[in-house]
Structure formats: C-alpha cells, structure tokens
Design a protein around this motif. Structure first.
Motif, PDB file in Angstrom:
ATOM      1  N   THR A  54       0.858  -1.196   0.000  1.00 21.68           N
ATOM      2  CA  THR A  54       0.000   0.000   0.000  1.00 21.68           C
ATOM      3  C   THR A  54       0.891   1.241   0.000  1.00 21.68           C
ATOM      4  O   THR A  54       2.100   1.152   0.254  1.00 21.68           O
ATOM      5  CB  THR A  54      -0.898   0.037   1.248  1.00 21.68           C
ATOM      6  OG1 THR A  54      -0.027   0.161   2.388  1.00 21.68           O
ATOM      7  CG2 THR A  54      -1.752  -1.217   1.385  1.00 21.68           C
ATOM      8  N   PHE A  55       0.290   2.396  -0.254  1.00 23.90           N
ATOM      9  CA  PHE A  55       1.069   3.638  -0.306  1.00 23.90           C
ATOM     10  C   PHE A  55       1.744   3.940   1.034  1.00 23.90           C
ATOM     11  O   PHE A  55       2.885   4.369   1.091  1.00 23.90           O
ATOM     12  CB  PHE A  55       0.182   4.815  -0.739  1.00 23.90           C
ATOM     13  CG  PHE A  55      -0.359   4.641  -2.131  1.00 23.90           C
ATOM     14  CD1 PHE A  55       0.480   4.678  -3.231  1.00 23.90           C
ATOM     15  CD2 PHE A  55      -1.715   4.415  -2.344  1.00 23.90           C
ATOM     16  CE1 PHE A  55      -0.009   4.501  -4.527  1.00 23.90           C
ATOM     17  CE2 PHE A  55      -2.218   4.227  -3.630  1.00 23.90           C
ATOM     18  CZ  PHE A  55      -1.362   4.274  -4.726  1.00 23.90           C
ATOM     19  N   SER A  56       1.022   3.675   2.142  1.00 24.46           N
ATOM     20  CA  SER A  56       1.610   3.975   3.457  1.00 24.46           C
ATOM     21  C   SER A  56       2.768   3.013   3.778  1.00 24.46           C
ATOM     22  O   SER A  56       3.774   3.412   4.363  1.00 24.46           O
ATOM     23  CB  SER A  56       0.543   3.909   4.550  1.00 24.46           C
ATOM     24  OG  SER A  56      -0.084   2.647   4.540  1.00 24.46           O
ATOM     25  N   GLU A  57       2.632   1.750   3.364  1.00 24.33           N
ATOM     26  CA  GLU A  57       3.716   0.776   3.600  1.00 24.33           C
ATOM     27  C   GLU A  57       4.942   1.107   2.746  1.00 24.33           C
ATOM     28  O   GLU A  57       6.080   0.866   3.160  1.00 24.33           O
ATOM     29  CB  GLU A  57       3.234  -0.642   3.263  1.00 24.33           C
ATOM     30  CG  GLU A  57       2.199  -1.167   4.231  1.00 24.33           C
ATOM     31  CD  GLU A  57       1.379  -2.327   3.662  1.00 24.33           C
ATOM     32  OE1 GLU A  57       0.594  -2.892   4.425  1.00 24.33           O
ATOM     33  OE2 GLU A  57       1.518  -2.664   2.456  1.00 24.33           O
ATOM     34  N   TRP A  58       4.705   1.697   1.588  1.00 24.86           N
ATOM     35  CA  TRP A  58       5.799   1.972   0.645  1.00 24.86           C
ATOM     36  C   TRP A  58       6.833   2.922   1.242  1.00 24.86           C
ATOM     37  O   TRP A  58       8.036   2.760   1.039  1.00 24.86           O
ATOM     38  CB  TRP A  58       5.231   2.519  -0.664  1.00 24.86           C
ATOM     39  CG  TRP A  58       6.277   2.967  -1.663  1.00 24.86           C
ATOM     40  CD1 TRP A  58       6.333   4.147  -2.329  1.00 24.86           C
ATOM     41  CD2 TRP A  58       7.419   2.217  -2.112  1.00 24.86           C
ATOM     42  NE1 TRP A  58       7.432   4.189  -3.155  1.00 24.86           N
ATOM     43  CE2 TRP A  58       8.118   3.015  -3.035  1.00 24.86           C
ATOM     44  CE3 TRP A  58       7.937   0.960  -1.809  1.00 24.86           C
ATOM     45  CZ2 TRP A  58       9.288   2.604  -3.676  1.00 24.86           C
ATOM     46  CZ3 TRP A  58       9.109   0.536  -2.436  1.00 24.86           C
ATOM     47  CH2 TRP A  58       9.763   1.354  -3.362  1.00 24.86           C
ATOM     48  N   ALA A  59       6.392   3.899   2.038  1.00 24.10           N
ATOM     49  CA  ALA A  59       7.342   4.848   2.648  1.00 24.10           C
ATOM     50  C   ALA A  59       8.380   4.103   3.494  1.00 24.10           C
ATOM     51  O   ALA A  59       9.583   4.385   3.422  1.00 24.10           O
ATOM     52  CB  ALA A  59       6.586   5.855   3.500  1.00 24.10           C
ATOM     53  N   GLY A 104      -2.150   0.311  -5.169  1.00 30.09           N
ATOM     54  CA  GLY A 104      -0.947   0.479  -4.352  1.00 30.09           C
ATOM     55  C   GLY A 104       0.293   0.622  -5.209  1.00 30.09           C
ATOM     56  O   GLY A 104       0.218   1.046  -6.356  1.00 30.09           O
ATOM     57  N   VAL A 105       1.432   0.217  -4.658  1.00 32.16           N
ATOM     58  CA  VAL A 105       2.714   0.378  -5.355  1.00 32.16           C
ATOM     59  C   VAL A 105       3.252  -1.001  -5.746  1.00 32.16           C
ATOM     60  O   VAL A 105       3.321  -1.912  -4.921  1.00 32.16           O
ATOM     61  CB  VAL A 105       3.732   1.107  -4.441  1.00 32.16           C
ATOM     62  CG1 VAL A 105       5.006   1.436  -5.218  1.00 32.16           C
ATOM     63  CG2 VAL A 105       3.123   2.387  -3.870  1.00 32.16           C
ATOM     64  N   LEU A 130       5.344  -6.418   7.882  1.00 32.38           N
ATOM     65  CA  LEU A 130       4.711  -5.116   7.675  1.00 32.38           C
ATOM     66  C   LEU A 130       3.282  -5.253   7.145  1.00 32.38           C
ATOM     67  O   LEU A 130       2.380  -4.520   7.556  1.00 32.38           O
ATOM     68  CB  LEU A 130       5.562  -4.291   6.694  1.00 32.38           C
ATOM     69  CG  LEU A 130       5.119  -2.860   6.442  1.00 32.38           C
ATOM     70  CD1 LEU A 130       5.272  -2.015   7.701  1.00 32.38           C
ATOM     71  CD2 LEU A 130       5.934  -2.236   5.312  1.00 32.38           C
ATOM     72  N   THR A 131       3.080  -6.228   6.239  1.00 33.04           N
ATOM     73  CA  THR A 131       1.748  -6.383   5.620  1.00 33.04           C
ATOM     74  C   THR A 131       0.932  -7.470   6.329  1.00 33.04           C
ATOM     75  O   THR A 131      -0.110  -7.884   5.829  1.00 33.04           O
ATOM     76  CB  THR A 131       1.888  -6.742   4.123  1.00 33.04           C
ATOM     77  OG1 THR A 131       2.496  -8.043   4.010  1.00 33.04           O
ATOM     78  CG2 THR A 131       2.730  -5.728   3.362  1.00 33.04           C
TER      79      THR A 131
END
Length: 199
Positions: free
Chosen positions: A135-140, A161-162, A183-184
C-alpha cells in the motif's frame, strides 16, 4: 568464488608489425554485449575477435582469423583467470607479416591476458530480480529500507498500491521478505522473478 572486473581497461601491443588492442569490459547480459560490440565497431581493423562469459554462457568469434586461433584463446584467458560477466575484444591491424596459427593463438591470448592483468578484479555478488507490492503507506517504510541497503528498484504507482521491481543481492532477499510479511501481516510476499536464462 567467481570474479568480474570493476571497469573497462585497454591494452595495446605490436607483434611483428601487426597492432593488437584488447578492450576488456564488465557485462551483465547479452544486451550489454551487443551494445559493447556496437560501440567498439571499428572498420579500420583487419579483425575484431572477441569472447565473453556470463554465468555459464560463453560465446567467441574469430572474425575471419583461422578457426580456433583468436576467440577460443581469448575465452581460455577469461576462464583461466576465474572471471565471468566479462567481454574481451581484441582488435588487430594487420602489418604485412603472417604470424602462423601458433603465433596468432599467442598474440590474441597474450594480448587478452595483458589487459586482464591491468583490470581490477572484484568479487561477483549474485543478484536476483524480485517483485512485491504494497500500500502507499507501507511503501514509505519499504522505500527507506531499500535506500538504506543501496538496492536498485523501480516503483510503479497503481490504483491498488505500489508495484516494485528490485535487484537484490542473494543475502538481502530473505530478511527483506520477512520485513514485507511482517509489515503487511502476511498479505504480501516477495517474489523472485525467474530469468529466461536461469539454469
């Protein structure tokens, strides 16, 4: 332990009025081999003989010299030095004196060998292509991790997402896979992308 070389090196010598020039370069794949040969195409030469080795794959070319007198001795020099992911091109400008088959083998193999002595050998660290999405938040978080470890990556932003493709050293894959799973919460997995030329 296989080795490659750090950067391109050139060596030149004259043998019985013929000028020989070896250009040695690291290569990762056949596209890089083609690009290298295209870049160094020289119509002023009499012969452009070469050999390359990438992993278990090898090719060589005598470019009009008697069979077995040029490409094969260059390849033997590469293999004799425990090198891979490398191409050696030996250009010859004919000077009017025939060298004979033994002389050609010594000239091509010797010139290739001299260029390899000039090259800085580096340990070849095997890398694999991997793919994951998040997801976008996990990507950071994951992007920060990739940068910390100097891992090459390309990200694609999609509606879900990414999507990320990366090139990882073997020892980096497992810890990163665990990081993604944690993380996921097990939703996403790190996948190794199969190469067409994988043995």
């Amino acid at each position: 332990m296989p080795f490659t070389i750090a950067s391109t090196v050139t060596f030149e010598e004259e043998i019985k009025k013929s000028r020989f020039q070896a250009i040695t370069s690291p290569v990762e794949n056949e596209q890089e081999v083609k690009a290298f040969l295209e870049l160094h195409k020289d119509i002023s030469t009499t012969h452009q003989c070469w050999a390359w080795k990438i992993g278990h794959h090898v090719r060589f070319n005598d470019d009009g010299e008697p069979s077995g007198t040029a490409g094969r001795p260059i390849l033997a020099t590469i293999e004799g030095n425990d090198l891979t992911n490398i191409i050696v091109l030996v250009n010859r400008w004919y000077g009017g004196i025939k060298l004979g088959t033994g002389g050609l083998v010594r000239a091509y193999g010797g010139c290739a060998g001299q260029s390899l002595l000039l090259a800085e050998k580096i340990e070849l660290i095997e890398k694999k292509k991997v793919h994951f999405q998040c997801t976008f938040s996990e990507w950071a978080i994951l992007q920060y991790e990739l940068r910390q470890q100097n891992i090459e990556f390309i990200e694609h932003y999609e509606t879900d997402g990414v999507h990320v493709n990366a090139l990882m050293q073997i020892h980096q894959i497992e810890p990163f896979a665990i990081k993604i799973q944690d993380l996921t919460r097990g939703r996403e997995l790190l996948k190794i992308v199969k190469e067409l030329n994988d043995e």
